[in-house]
Design a protein around this motif. Structure first.
Motif, PDB file in Angstrom:
ATOM      1  N   LYS A   4      39.575  50.295  29.412  1.00  0.00           N
ATOM      2  CA  LYS A   4      39.951  51.115  28.448  1.00  0.00           C
ATOM      3  C   LYS A   4      39.945  52.716  28.926  1.00  0.00           C
ATOM      4  O   LYS A   4      39.262  53.075  29.975  1.00  0.00           O
ATOM      5  N   THR A  33      48.077  46.980  26.436  1.00  0.00           N
ATOM      6  CA  THR A  33      47.353  47.515  25.347  1.00  0.00           C
ATOM      7  C   THR A  33      46.678  46.511  24.634  1.00  0.00           C
ATOM      8  O   THR A  33      47.131  45.287  24.686  1.00  0.00           O
ATOM      9  N   THR A  34      45.553  46.504  24.006  1.00  0.00           N
ATOM     10  CA  THR A  34      44.889  45.461  23.183  1.00  0.00           C
ATOM     11  C   THR A  34      45.481  45.436  21.810  1.00  0.00           C
ATOM     12  O   THR A  34      46.524  46.184  21.446  1.00  0.00           O
ATOM     13  N   THR A  35      45.002  44.409  20.998  1.00  0.00           N
ATOM     14  CA  THR A  35      45.671  44.270  19.666  1.00  0.00           C
ATOM     15  C   THR A  35      45.634  45.372  18.792  1.00  0.00           C
ATOM     16  O   THR A  35      46.211  45.728  18.000  1.00  0.00           O
ATOM     17  N   SER A  36      44.426  46.178  19.214  1.00  0.00           N
ATOM     18  CA  SER A  36      43.944  47.052  18.210  1.00  0.00           C
ATOM     19  C   SER A  36      44.736  48.486  18.605  1.00  0.00           C
ATOM     20  O   SER A  36      44.581  49.578  18.204  1.00  0.00           O
ATOM     21  N   GLY A  37      45.479  48.298  19.781  1.00  0.00           N
ATOM     22  CA  GLY A  37      46.339  49.709  20.233  1.00  0.00           C
ATOM     23  C   GLY A  37      45.524  50.366  21.348  1.00  0.00           C
ATOM     24  O   GLY A  37      46.145  51.481  21.639  1.00  0.00           O
ATOM     25  N   TYR A  38      44.641  49.688  21.858  1.00  0.00           N
ATOM     26  CA  TYR A  38      43.725  50.620  22.958  1.00  0.00           C
ATOM     27  C   TYR A  38      44.618  50.567  24.416  1.00  0.00           C
ATOM     28  O   TYR A  38      44.982  49.255  24.602  1.00  0.00           O
TER      29      TYR A  38
END
Length: 248
Positions: A4, A33-38
């Motif tokens: 991250k 990116t993660t599903t959370s947008g990170y």
């Protein structure tokens, strides 16, 4: 699993904001990116970031770095060899400047005598450490014209220009306790204006005045110029403004 953005920032020692900026300008876009947008950085992303920071250490502007590392012909191994070479050169120059400082300390204490030439050993004005800022302030063309003019000069021409530069700085340092509007100060500043235009690019009057303002607004410039004499940066800035205004 990627890393991250906060973890990368902590690992490298740069800000999260800087990494976001690199992403925004297309310099370093994380692989996933993660599903959370990170943002998630891969090992390859970290290698790319290392290259970027090496180039930055050598004074390359971000735009130029992006052009280099995105080129199909870019070779990481060759780049690392070049980084090593240029950083060794930079270290060598810094060692010379440190040696000059040590001699100057001894000279100030009266332990040794230094010639005027010895006082400036290690200084090299053929490269501009503030190229990125100059590009941002005055545009690509002004800096590209300057670099083109410098690169076309022979070694002898560069040495001559450097000697003239030192002579002008020395003269201005001697005059810095007088009025920046004095005839002598203005004559020396005209020499500085002419030297810049004849050897280092195209400086109109407003650009010249802006450069003088930068001498006091940017502490890096102030610190560097004041090595020639405390208060010189402020004196030159005022003299350059007076010179510019007198020509309007």
């Amino acid at each position: 699993m990627g890393i991250k953005v906060k973890e990368v920032a902590d690992l490298v020692g740069i800000s999260v904001r800087t990494l976001h900026h690199y992403d925004e300008i297309g310099l370093l876009t994380p692989e996933a990116t993660t599903t959370s947008g990170y943002r998630l950085y891969s090992e390859e992303d970290l290698e790319c970031l290392q290259q970027i920071l090496f180039f930055k250490e050598l004074g390359f502007p971000l735009k130029k770095i992006r052009e280099i590392i995105s080129s199909p012909s870019f070779n990481k191994s060759e780049a690392l060899e070049l980084h090593r070479k240029y950083l060794i050169d930079k270290r060598s120059r810094l060692d010379k400047i440190i040696a000059t400082i040590d001699k100057t300390i001894e000279h100030t204490k009266g332990e040794i005598n230094m010639s005027n030439k010895e006082k400036f050993e290690g200084f090299d004005f053929s490269q501009n450490p503030y190229e990125q800022e100059a590009r941002e302030r005055w545009g690509e063309k002004a800096v590209d014209d300057s670099n083109k003019k410098i690169s076309s000069m022979s070694k002898k021409e560069k040495e001559t220009a450097n000697e003239k530069m030192i002579a002008i700085y020395t003269k201005l340092a001697e005059l810095r306790y007088d009025s920046p509007a004095s005839d002598e100060a203005q004559a020396a500043i005209k020499d500085w204006y002419d030297l810049l235009n004849n050897n280092f690019g195209s400086y109109n009057l407003e650009t010249f005045k802006g450069l003088g303002k930068l001498y006091v607004d940017d502490k890096r410039f102030t610190k560097n110029i004041d090595k020639m004499g405390e208060g010189l940066a402020k004196f030159m800035s005022e003299a350059m403004a007076i010179f510019t205004d007198s020509k309007k």
